[in-house]
Write an enzyme that holds these catalytic residues in place. Structure first.
Site, mmCIF file in Angstrom:
data_model
loop_
_atom_site.group_PDB
_atom_site.id
_atom_site.type_symbol
_atom_site.label_atom_id
_atom_site.label_comp_id
_atom_site.label_asym_id
_atom_site.label_seq_id
_atom_site.Cartn_x
_atom_site.Cartn_y
_atom_site.Cartn_z
ATOM 1 N N SER A 242 0.828 -1.216 0.000
ATOM 2 C CA SER A 242 0.000 0.000 0.000
ATOM 3 C C SER A 242 0.859 1.262 0.000
ATOM 4 C CB SER A 242 -0.957 0.013 1.192
ATOM 5 O OG SER A 242 -0.273 -0.209 2.408
ATOM 6 N N HIS A 272 -1.872 -8.854 2.097
ATOM 7 C CA HIS A 272 -1.561 -7.574 2.743
ATOM 8 C C HIS A 272 -2.702 -7.240 3.710
ATOM 9 C CE1 HIS A 272 0.292 -3.789 3.362
ATOM 10 N NE2 HIS A 272 -0.167 -3.103 2.344
ATOM 11 N N HIS A 318 5.979 -12.617 7.762
ATOM 12 C CA HIS A 318 6.162 -11.254 7.276
ATOM 13 C C HIS A 318 7.291 -11.208 6.268
ATOM 14 C CE1 HIS A 318 6.649 -6.886 7.265
ATOM 15 N NE2 HIS A 318 5.391 -6.866 7.666
ATOM 16 N N ARG A 327 3.400 -4.388 16.822
ATOM 17 C CA ARG A 327 2.005 -3.960 16.669
ATOM 18 C C ARG A 327 1.072 -5.053 17.202
ATOM 19 N NH1 ARG A 327 1.949 -2.831 10.346
ATOM 20 N NH2 ARG A 327 2.862 -4.918 10.490
ATOM 21 N N ASP A 373 -1.946 -8.311 11.924
ATOM 22 C CA ASP A 373 -3.309 -8.731 11.615
ATOM 23 C C ASP A 373 -3.795 -9.908 12.465
ATOM 24 O OD1 ASP A 373 -3.665 -6.825 9.553
ATOM 25 O OD2 ASP A 373 -2.349 -8.038 8.299
HETATM 26 N N1 AMX Z 1 1.550 -19.697 6.533
HETATM 27 C C1 AMX Z 1 1.961 -20.641 5.631
HETATM 28 N N2 AMX Z 1 3.002 -20.465 4.810
HETATM 29 C C2 AMX Z 1 3.676 -19.311 4.899
HETATM 30 C C3 AMX Z 1 3.338 -18.325 5.823
HETATM 31 C C4 AMX Z 1 2.208 -18.543 6.649
HETATM 32 N N3 AMX Z 1 1.779 -17.631 7.507
HETATM 33 N N4 AMX Z 1 4.193 -17.291 5.672
HETATM 34 C C5 AMX Z 1 5.046 -17.626 4.686
HETATM 35 N N5 AMX Z 1 4.742 -18.851 4.221
HETATM 36 C C6 AMX Z 1 5.349 -19.567 3.093
HETATM 37 C C7 AMX Z 1 5.179 -18.714 1.845
HETATM 38 O O1 AMX Z 1 3.885 -18.881 1.281
HETATM 39 C C8 AMX Z 1 6.288 -19.225 0.966
HETATM 40 O O2 AMX Z 1 5.863 -20.449 0.402
HETATM 41 P P1 AMX Z 1 6.292 -20.877 -1.098
HETATM 42 O O3 AMX Z 1 7.766 -20.987 -1.033
HETATM 43 O O4 AMX Z 1 5.574 -22.159 -1.305
HETATM 44 O O5 AMX Z 1 5.823 -19.777 -2.003
HETATM 45 C C9 AMX Z 1 7.391 -19.520 1.979
HETATM 46 O O6 AMX Z 1 6.737 -19.654 3.255
HETATM 47 C C10 AMX Z 1 8.430 -18.410 2.085
HETATM 48 O O7 AMX Z 1 7.765 -17.170 2.307
HETATM 49 P P2 AMX Z 1 8.460 -15.985 3.151
HETATM 50 O O8 AMX Z 1 9.683 -15.556 2.421
HETATM 51 O O9 AMX Z 1 8.567 -16.386 4.571
HETATM 52 O O10 AMX Z 1 7.317 -14.869 3.109
HETATM 53 P P3 AMX Z 1 7.052 -13.773 1.966
HETATM 54 O O11 AMX Z 1 7.944 -12.627 2.210
HETATM 55 O O12 AMX Z 1 7.038 -14.366 0.615
HETATM 56 O O13 AMX Z 1 5.526 -13.393 2.316
HETATM 57 C C11 AMX Z 1 3.697 -12.898 3.726
HETATM 58 C C12 AMX Z 1 5.177 -12.656 3.448
HETATM 59 C C13 AMX Z 1 3.231 -11.922 4.794
HETATM 60 C C14 AMX Z 1 2.896 -12.622 2.446
HETATM 61 C C15 AMX Z 1 3.482 -14.354 4.197
HETATM 62 O O14 AMX Z 1 4.155 -14.567 5.415
HETATM 63 C C16 AMX Z 1 2.027 -14.752 4.344
HETATM 64 O O15 AMX Z 1 1.397 -15.148 3.348
HETATM 65 N N6 AMX Z 1 1.424 -14.629 5.594
HETATM 66 C C17 AMX Z 1 0.020 -14.876 5.787
HETATM 67 C C18 AMX Z 1 -0.799 -13.697 5.301
HETATM 68 C C19 AMX Z 1 -0.633 -12.498 6.202
HETATM 69 O O16 AMX Z 1 -0.731 -12.600 7.416
HETATM 70 N N7 AMX Z 1 -0.417 -11.310 5.619
HETATM 71 C C20 AMX Z 1 -0.345 -10.050 6.354
HETATM 72 C C21 AMX Z 1 1.051 -9.471 6.419
HETATM 73 C C22 AMX Z 1 1.052 -8.157 7.151
HETATM 74 C C23 AMX Z 1 0.341 -7.114 6.358
HETATM 75 O O17 AMX Z 1 0.760 -6.757 5.272
HETATM 76 N N8 AMX Z 1 -0.758 -6.610 6.821
#
Ligand code: AMX
Length: 435
Positions: A242, A272, A318, A327, A373
């Site tokens: 964002s 996000h 994250h 947070r 979140d």
């Molecule tokens: N549950 C399951 N798997 C997860 C995970 C979770 N909470 N967090 C990361 N992973 C997985 C990823 O999907 C990725 O899998 P892949 O290799 O098969 O594609 C692997 O672990 C490596 O990912 P990463 O480098 O640790 O994370 P990223 O930087 O690519 O993504 C984020 C970060 C936030 C998108 C991810 O942790 C996620 O999807 N979390 C759940 C959704 C969430 O809570 N989002 C909110 C974030 C905060 C915000 O912006 N408001």
């Protein structure tokens, strides 16, 4: 007291000199190498943006202008009788790097209340949306439509000099923030059918008015929650979807309404801002399957079943952070103070004890700890704001503070159009063929 705009007018020439000096001394130095993996990997860790309001440390979490969340809670002005920081003070801090006086924070409450009215046609746009349209889509449309009255767009058409850009950008940003409670309140009442919107109370602070427009003005603890909520969701440095979207679109000299409308479309994604909605859905599903007070074993099984079906555990992980999000901690402390016996809060606490180990064992997520979140929905639900499709709208109200602050500085510092270089896979292969 001195107004925010007057203070900014003093600070801007100094900061222009500061940036000139940094560029003269360090301009040709390198941050390090850029790898092919980073180009394919969502630019993770790539130093590419200037963002002054906040900087994120992977271990420690966010600092707003150098101040941690507990420091902001201690230092920023409070409402009479309140103990959480006023977002008014946070906005002042984001823009100036300085903690405002109570009188200065109050002057922002008054200024925003005075600017809060929506143009009639924007009210009509919201009213015509079907209640089945996601609140975030309605939100982004309404914000985009505010561009009708943009001071910046008008001044640009009239040939304003580059040096003056920040003035109308400031005015638009103040209007944007001021009008968000009326937009959010209207969407909430339309979609969830909860009656007529009250008028803004010009003697009260921003969070009170937002709470009141949503129908919770009589719950002082909910108003306090919103003060904390808006403060901590406002800014998380510049690279998140964002924030970066707002900056990128603003760099084309699109006005703050167009730029922030774009931010909201990014915030609406499940990886996000929509994660706060996803967390609550996930908790509700968990509760329906394992009951309100499940054993550790049941919770663990449920988390594994989420992972095994190829879904993410919402609220965990994250892109940058590698520890529990401060947070999250701030919201947990709020819950411990205001709703220690709430069963859903207890469930969230239980998950906190179990999910990180499961995610570590699963071995993929680089960060097994909870993010912002994972907690917010349970707090809102406790006070009766149970409509989870609305949660990301509140995140959006808050995120305007951080995006607007940087837009103002970008125009003050003459930030250029963003235009990074892209490559095709074919070009990358050729480039490194014999290296
Ligand atoms: N549950 C399951 N798997 C997860 C995970 C979770 N909470 N967090 C990361 N992973 C997985 C990823 O999907 C990725 O899998 P892949 O290799 O098969 O594609 C692997 O672990 C490596 O990912 P990463 O480098 O640790 O994370 P990223 O930087 O690519 O993504 C984020 C970060 C936030 C998108 C991810 O942790 C996620 O999807 N979390 C759940 C959704 C969430 O809570 N989002 C909110 C974030 C905060 C915000 O912006 N408001």
């Amino acid at each position: 007291p001195q107004t925010l705009k007057e203070r900014l007018a003093e600070l801007i020439p100094k900061e222009i000199e500061n940036v000139k000096a940094i560029k003269a001394e360090h301009g040709k130095k390198a941050f390090g190498q850029v790898t092919v993996d980073q180009v394919y990997g969502g630019m993770r860790g790539l130093p590419a943006l200037l963002w002054d309001g906040s900087v994120l440390d992977a271990e420690e979490g966010i600092r707003f202008r150098g101040k941690t969340i507990p420091e902001c809670q201690a230092l920023l002005p409070k409402a009479p009788g309140g103990s959480e920081p006023l977002p008014e003070g946070l906005f002042w801090l984001l823009l100036t790097g300085e903690v405002p006086t109570e009188a200065q924070a109050k002057s922002l409450s008054e200024d925003w209340a005075a600017r809060a009215t929506l143009p009639e046609f924007v009210e009509e746009i919201i009213d015509r949306c079907p209640p089945t349209l996601h609140p975030m889509s309605q939100f982004s449309m309404a914000v985009t439509a505010l561009n009708h009255d943009s001071a910046f767009a008008k001044a640009y058409q009239e040939g304003i000099s580059k040096k003056e850009y920040w003035g109308p950008t400031f005015e638009d940003s103040m209007d944007l923030i001021a009008k968000l409670p009326n937009i959010a309140g209207r969407i909430y009442r339309n979609v969830f059918g909860s009656g007529k919107l009250p008028a803004i109370d010009k003697t009260k602070d921003y969070s009170y008015n937002l709470a009141n427009l949503l129908g919770f003005g009589d719950k002082e603890a909910f108003v306090e929650l919103l003060r904390l909520y808006i403060t901590i969701h406002s800014d998380h440095e510049g690279g998140n979807v964002s924030a970066h979207t707002g900056k990128l679109v603003g760099s084309a000299l699109s006005d703050p309404f167009l730029a922030f409308g774009a931010s909201l479309n990014g915030l609406a994604g499940p990886l996000h801002g929509l994660a706060n909605q996803e967390v609550l859905l996930w908790l509700m599903k968990m509760k329906s399957q394992v009951g309100e007070n499940p054993s550790d074993e049941k919770v663990k099984e449920y988390i594994w079943s989420t992972l095994n079906s190829g879904q993410v555990v919402p609220g965990y992980g994250h892109a940058v952070l590698r520890k529990t999000d401060p947070r999250y901690t701030a919201q947990r402390e709020f819950a411990q103070k205001h709703l220690p016996d709430d069963p859903m809060f207890k469930l969230v606490g239980k998950i906190y004890n179990i999910a990180p180990d499961v995610l570590l064992e699963a071995g993929k997520a680089k960060n097994p700890w909870p993010n912002v979140d994972a907690h917010s929905g349970v707090l809102l639900t406790y006070y009766g704001l149970t409509q989870m499709q609305f949660y990301t709208v509140l995140f959006g109200v808050s995120r305007a503070f951080g995006v607007a602050a940087q837009l103002i500085w970008d125009r003050a510092l003459g930030a250029p159009l963003e235009r990074p270089k892209s490559y095709s896979s074919e070009a990358i292969k050729k480039m490194f063929a014999n290296k």
